[in-house]
Structure formats: C-alpha cells, structure tokens
Enzyme design. Sequence first.
Site, PDB file in Angstrom:
ATOM      1  N   LEU A 234     -25.747 -33.764  28.934  1.00 33.31           N
ATOM      2  CA  LEU A 234     -24.956 -34.761  28.223  1.00 33.31           C
ATOM      3  C   LEU A 234     -23.553 -34.215  28.039  1.00 33.31           C
ATOM      4  CD1 LEU A 234     -27.620 -35.803  25.552  1.00 33.31           C
ATOM      5  CD2 LEU A 234     -27.096 -36.943  27.724  1.00 33.31           C
ATOM      6  N   ASP A 235     -22.640 -34.639  28.909  1.00 31.51           N
ATOM      7  CA  ASP A 235     -21.296 -34.099  28.957  1.00 31.51           C
ATOM      8  C   ASP A 235     -20.469 -34.550  27.759  1.00 31.51           C
ATOM      9  OD1 ASP A 235     -18.956 -32.912  30.539  1.00 31.51           O
ATOM     10  OD2 ASP A 235     -18.287 -34.983  30.228  1.00 31.51           O
ATOM     11  N   ALA A 236     -19.764 -33.600  27.122  1.00 31.85           N
ATOM     12  CA  ALA A 236     -18.819 -33.897  26.038  1.00 31.85           C
ATOM     13  C   ALA A 236     -19.414 -34.842  25.001  1.00 31.85           C
ATOM     14  CB  ALA A 236     -17.533 -34.501  26.626  1.00 31.85           C
TER      15      ALA A 236
END
Length: 587
Positions: A234-236
């Site tokens: 789960l990016d950023a």
Amino acid sequence: MKSVNLEYVLRLESLLSRIYPREHIADLLKQILQLAEKWNYGKHRTQDWVDGTNIYLITYGDNISHGEQKPLATLNHFADKYLREIISDIHILPMYPYSSDDGFSVIDYRRIDEHLGGWQDIHQLSSHFNLMFDCVINHISRSSDWMKGYLHDDPYYKDYFIDSNPELDYSRVVRPRALPLLTPFIKADGTELYLWTTFSEDQVDINFKNPQVLLESIDVLLQYAASGGQSIRLDAIGYIWKEVGTSCIHMPQAHNIIKVWRTILDEVIPGTRLITETNVPHHENISYFGEGDEAHMVYQFPLPPLTLHAFLRQDTTTLTQWAQSLNAEARYPETTYFNFLASHDGIGLRPTETFLSDDERKYMAQETLRKEGRVSYKDNGDGTHSPYELNINFLSALTEPDDDVDTKARKFLAAQALLLSFIGVPAIYIHSLLGSENDLDGMHQSGLNRRINRKKLKLDQVEAGLEKTNSLSSKVFYGLSNLIKHRRAHPAFSPQAGQRVFDMGKSLFAMERYDPLTEDKITCVFNISNQTQVVKLAIEGKDLIADVPFDGQTRLQPWQVVWIKHKLKAPERLGRMRRWRMKIFKR
C-alpha cells in the site's frame, strides 16, 4: 453464493460506520458483498503465513531486458535460472500503464503496461514464486480515465478528487515534497479549479470521502489478490484521508480504511498480506499494525538509515539502542516487520528523527553528496526545508569510491547479513542482489534524483558479470546467496523466533535469534569497523558462514560477520527430540 459469515459482516459494518455517515453503510455492505462474489469468494486457497524461508526480491518489471523480448518474460527467465533456491517472493514495482515517476503515476490500475508484457507473464511467474503487487491508491495520473471523466463532469466520477480552496491555510499539512500542494486544472467547460496533489502535479489525490472510491479500491485489491498478488504493498498509504486544518497524515479514517481492506481480504482471499509503506518516524510507522487487525507487515524504515549511519561512523551505538527497543510491536498473530536496506526509492531520513540529531542527518547528507548522490528535501510548512531522502545506491553510500572490489563486497555483505538477521521478513532490491553502484548517467540524463538507483540492465551483461569470479557483481550475488541459504535452513531466523540485541561496544553489533520450538539458537556478531575486533562469548558451536567451530573466542577481521549456531548439550538435545516427537504425534 457462499453463505456469509455474520461476524465478518458485523465487523465491516462497525468499521465503515467509523468512516462514513450511517446512511451509506447498508448500501456499502451490499456492494462489498457483491464484489466478494465477483472475485470468487470462498474459492481461493488459503495461503500460509510467512516463515524463515520467505525472502522477497524488489524489482521493476523492466530492470532486466533482453533484445525484443518483453521485460516480464526476461524477468521470468532470470528468476527461473538464478533465484529459485534463494527467493520465495518477487515484488514487482508498479507494472501498470503510467505517465511519470517510473510507474507511480498510474493511468489504469487494472491493466499491465503493454511494454512490460501481460497478465499471462504474471501468471507464469507466479507458478514458481509468490508475488507482491503495488497498490498506488493515494493518487492516480492526471492522464487517467478517472481524471478525464472528472474534468468532463461525468457523473460517475463526481467527487473522485479533492477540489480545494487555495486561500485556506494548509500550513499543518505534512509534505513529503517541496512542491505546491494544490494544482490548477481547467475543466471541459472552462472552469478553473484546484485539486489536491500531495506528490506532484501529475499525481492527483483520490477522494476517499466518496464511498464509491472505497468500492473502487476494494475491487482493485481483490483483483490483485485473485490474480496472484499474495502480498500487496500500500504505497504512501498514510496520506489517503484529508481534513483541512490537520496534518492530513495517519488520520483515524485512513487506519480504518486499511482495517476494512484487511477484513475483506482475510475473509475473501485468506492469506493475502497487506504491507503498509509509510516513510515516517518509527512510532508513527508501527501504528499501522493496529491491534493486529491492520497491516500484516510494516516497512522497517529506520533500518536503512541507521545501518548506513553505523557503517559511516563505524559506531553501532544508535543502531543497537534502536534495535533493543523492538520488543512486542509486531507480536500480534500474523504480523511482522518488512525489513529492507535498499529499494527503488532513496534512503529516508524522517524515520531517524527520534534517534539521530540534526547534525548527524546533516553529516549523512554531506556524505551522500561527497559520493555523488543527491539529497531530496521536504516542505516543513513554515517556509523551511529539511532533508527527506538520500538519493544514492546503497552499496555506493556504504563504501568508499576508492575501495577495492574485495573491500566493497565485504562491507556490503556485512550490511546484507545484518538485514537477514533481523526479526521480520527480509526484502532485497535487485540492484543489491547484483552488486550495482550509482547510475550517474541515468540520473543526469533524466534529471531525476531517484534514477541514480534505478539502472536498467541488459541480461547478457548481468550474466557475464555473474560468471566473472572476481567481479563485484559475482562476489555480492554468490556471497548473498550463501547467506540466504543458511538463513532459510535455520528456524532461529523465522519471523516468529525471538530476538535479543546485545551491547558489545561501538565497533560491534550483536544479536541472538532463538526458536523456542526447536531450540535452534544463533548468535550473530558484526564487526562494523576497519579494525580487527576480539569477540568473546560464553558459548560453543559453529560459525555457519565460515563453516568452522567456535569455542568461545575469535578475532573478527574488518567488516566480518559470524553466525554462531549454538551447540546443544545432551539434555537439551534429548528435550528437543521429545518435543519434535510430540509435534509429529499431534499431526
């Protein structure tokens, strides 16, 4: 249709009510159950939780190319030939159509970039490796159909983005970039508006206050999990909920959205692992474990900068103090750390804010610049900027430009051995596995700081380097492969095993790993200096790395590591045999 677990529905209802008004909940629940059925609820095999054999590789789909062959097919070839005995999970960085930021400005979440290959290549790779996909869900490219529909007033995309008033006070918003927070756009009817863009003008933040956006995200996550994404990054993710007048990071709604995703995946495709990427101070980062009901793994962000600091200063004091503090943070069932030293990004400095002084961070930035790297800065909201990220290849950061090949390999393998020793699951960047150094040409030609650590490689050159016994690539790859094979063979290195960190002075870093079931115990000692160090321990056993006996004392050469497997006394061996027999009989 599979009968629905009532406890699951009630938990979803409770979580959703913490995010959205009550009038939306019933419809949201209905549509979530429909999405679960769409992705074959109850028809997926339950995946096992991680153990000591799990080693992740981090790579772009096109890090290695070969002629006209699609890069994902080349990755399949390389992985099948070189990685089967050392890597269990392959993390493919964003592999979707994109417009900028090397994949992180996603145009379409559901398609594979045709220049890389197709879903058939992903399915082939998944036949021998577990896979990890990226979910870049905080923002989407301005070239996406979502944005085009929004700017043309398509009712389906109404409220998909965050229309904001530039006159308001945004000084409290935490910024990872020294760029404008709001970007002007012109709608099809000529109306000007300002949309929230946390990372760049090409990465437009998605509005999770719209329940339809949540449904889109659930559909994407279920597609990834159903298509071979056993792990999902789960990016950023800390930025996904915005409230003007707040920091707009780590909001309660953001945590609850992740819990919604976790609840759905645990029920619909059990064993899917959610990994949160939050490049922030340590106490904020570990909050994403929740109470064992949020992320399965969190990126261990302090590890890269603190390891680098220890090697640069030849002083393990801060690294030891931090490591000793890692007690019960990840002790919920099926949670652990996602450990890494290098990745496609730089080396984040924010995670060191509670461990290193401003002067020490300044020193690391100066060392990075001396070694031809770059430093990226963040906006502090008060008109000042501070170092956010060191943009440099980790091997180049760790070593001196005039070090010979053997010295570079020894230093770097010592750091990689430290990574492999830590409690959690290790992830190794493709350029670390292959012993790459700074790609100055790539950085200068692109004008992008992060390209210094994203070099595109040719398969024939990679293979030629691995065949040359005295090359840096060969020494690193086969040295690291040997360490990994030892790690995978010993239960003491399992994420479920214990960890105890010792203080043996500033030149040494030491820890003990211990598996209570098998009583497998290994003491790891690292000489993080250019001087020989005498090590005395009240144990007997064997150094797994050098394959020599250890009788209580040894002299560690500069940058040398020992993994000492403890010799069990006769009563301990008998006790272990009894426990193993009991375990077998229970089966």
